[in-house]
Structure formats: C-alpha cells, structure tokens
Design a protein around this motif. Structure first.
Motif, PDB file in Angstrom:
ATOM      1  N   ASP A  37       0.758  -1.265   0.033  1.00  0.00           N
ATOM      2  CA  ASP A  37      -0.049  -0.043   0.053  1.00  0.00           C
ATOM      3  C   ASP A  37       0.960   1.289   0.124  1.00  0.00           C
ATOM      4  O   ASP A  37       0.646   2.187   0.416  1.00  0.00           O
ATOM      5  CB  ASP A  37      -0.769  -0.051   1.176  1.00  0.00           C
ATOM      6  N   TYR A  39       3.755   1.559   1.602  1.00  0.00           N
ATOM      7  CA  TYR A  39       4.352   1.666   2.798  1.00  0.00           C
ATOM      8  C   TYR A  39       4.950   0.203   2.923  1.00  0.00           C
ATOM      9  O   TYR A  39       4.703  -0.771   2.536  1.00  0.00           O
ATOM     10  CB  TYR A  39       3.520   1.732   4.142  1.00  0.00           C
ATOM     11  N   LYS A  76       0.330   1.723  18.686  1.00  0.00           N
ATOM     12  CA  LYS A  76      -0.937   0.903  18.353  1.00  0.00           C
ATOM     13  C   LYS A  76      -0.595  -0.498  19.191  1.00  0.00           C
ATOM     14  O   LYS A  76      -1.742  -1.136  19.249  1.00  0.00           O
ATOM     15  CB  LYS A  76      -0.428   0.157  16.810  1.00  0.00           C
ATOM     16  N   TYR A 154      -3.907  -3.491  15.061  1.00  0.00           N
ATOM     17  CA  TYR A 154      -4.164  -2.861  13.818  1.00  0.00           C
ATOM     18  C   TYR A 154      -3.385  -1.870  13.480  1.00  0.00           C
ATOM     19  O   TYR A 154      -2.838  -0.812  14.094  1.00  0.00           O
ATOM     20  CB  TYR A 154      -5.728  -2.266  13.965  1.00  0.00           C
ATOM     21  N   PHE A 155      -2.858  -2.000  12.078  1.00  0.00           N
ATOM     22  CA  PHE A 155      -2.061  -1.009  11.343  1.00  0.00           C
ATOM     23  C   PHE A 155      -3.003  -0.584  10.155  1.00  0.00           C
ATOM     24  O   PHE A 155      -3.196  -1.171   9.143  1.00  0.00           O
ATOM     25  CB  PHE A 155      -0.817  -1.393  11.101  1.00  0.00           C
ATOM     26  N   ARG A 156      -2.873   0.775   9.708  1.00  0.00           N
ATOM     27  CA  ARG A 156      -3.594   1.106   8.568  1.00  0.00           C
ATOM     28  C   ARG A 156      -4.931   0.515   8.377  1.00  0.00           C
ATOM     29  O   ARG A 156      -5.089   0.149   7.218  1.00  0.00           O
ATOM     30  CB  ARG A 156      -2.637   1.140   7.474  1.00  0.00           C
ATOM     31  N   SER A 158      -5.793  -2.498   9.042  1.00  0.00           N
ATOM     32  CA  SER A 158      -5.652  -4.195   8.754  1.00  0.00           C
ATOM     33  C   SER A 158      -5.324  -4.814  10.274  1.00  0.00           C
ATOM     34  O   SER A 158      -4.258  -4.332  10.606  1.00  0.00           O
ATOM     35  CB  SER A 158      -4.569  -4.384   7.884  1.00  0.00           C
TER      36      SER A 158
END
Length: 171
Positions: A37, A39, A76, A154-156, A158
């Motif tokens: 994405d 990143y 996070k 969860y990151f971005r 997901s």
C-alpha cells in the motif's frame, strides 16, 4: 567475514530502499498483502534514521539487512486484542528486510538475535513485533525463535498478528 549491526546513515537510504523494494516485491510474489500500500517508502526510512531508529546489518561495505528499532514507542500496541506477556519496557522492531542477494543464509534469524542483544544492552527484556496474517515466513521465524502469539493489533486498518518474546535476564 564478520557481520556488524549499527545505526544506518542517511547516505545509505538508497541502498536500504533497494533492499526494501525487493522485499516488497517478494511479499507480493508470495501472495501477501503486506507492504502493498505504498508503505514502507524512502520517507519512512529517512524518518527511522532521523529518530535514530534505523539499523543495518553489514558485512564489510555491504548492507545485508535493515530494521527499525524503537524503545517503548508503538502506540498501536496499547490497543491489543489479546494480552502481552509483559507490561515492562520493550523493544519493538519493524521493517525487517534482508538483501535478496543474501537470502537463505540465516540472516533474518541473525538480525533478530542482534535485536535481542540490543534490547539486553539497554536493560530491556521484552521484544514485541507484528506481521500480516499472510506473512508465513516471518511467522515461522517468530516460532523458531521462541516468540509467543499475543493477539491482534491494527495498522492502517488491517489486523496484524502480534508477538512477544521475553528475554532472559543475565547477572
């Protein structure tokens, strides 16, 4: 040859980015959505280095691998769906990548052992990390090195599998 683990420099960003670009392509070839994405990118590497968090594994003048190491710095991780093994100080590592030319030589495992040494040298006995559900190679390394699955973070947007390893305290 001898391997060295040290802070990365801004002049090494092009080499590091080259390693990460190949790792991004490998993730895609493996059918993984991780790193697909935009990143990580060169700005992320530059930010790592600016924060004194970018580290390289070298042999002579060659960079063999890269990672970012942060101490107690992953917001996070405060919202885990599950439970960490400890609530003490921790080292978190992100963006672990080994040069394509040096795959299959056990360098990811070596890099992760050097991360453990870094933590212990800072009197920290907890390593935390996360990975995509479809990054089977990293999950296998976590398992081999004695990490425990602790839940999801969860990151971005997901979910990611979160792991922790408690290191032995040496006197």
């Amino acid at each position: 040859m001898t391997h060295h683990f040290r802070k990365a420099t801004t002049s090494e960003i092009p080499q590091i980015w080259g390693i990460l670009q190949k790792a991004i392509a490998r993730r895609k070839e493996d059918g993984s959505n991780q790193w697909q994405d935009g990143y990580p990118n060169p700005d992320v590497i530059e930010n790592d280095i600016d924060k004194n968090a970018g580290y390289v594994l070298t042999e002579g003048d060659s960079i063999l691998g890269y990672c970012a190491l942060l101490i107690n710095d992953e917001p996070k991780y405060q919202k885990i769906e599950g439970k960490w093994l400890t609530n003490d100080d921790f080292v978190v590592f992100h963006r672990v990548a080994i040069s394509e030319k040096h795959l299959g030589k056990g360098l990811a495992k070596k890099l992760m052992n050097l991360i453990a040494d870094f933590a212990i040298s800072n009197n920290i006995y907890s390593l935390k990390a996360d990975t995509n559900y479809d990054n089977f190679a990293m999950m296998a390394i976590f398992e081999k090195l004695g990490y425990s699955y602790c839940g999801e973070v969860y990151f971005r947007g997901s979910p990611r599998k979160a792991y922790e390893k408690v290191l032995p305290k040496t006197n």
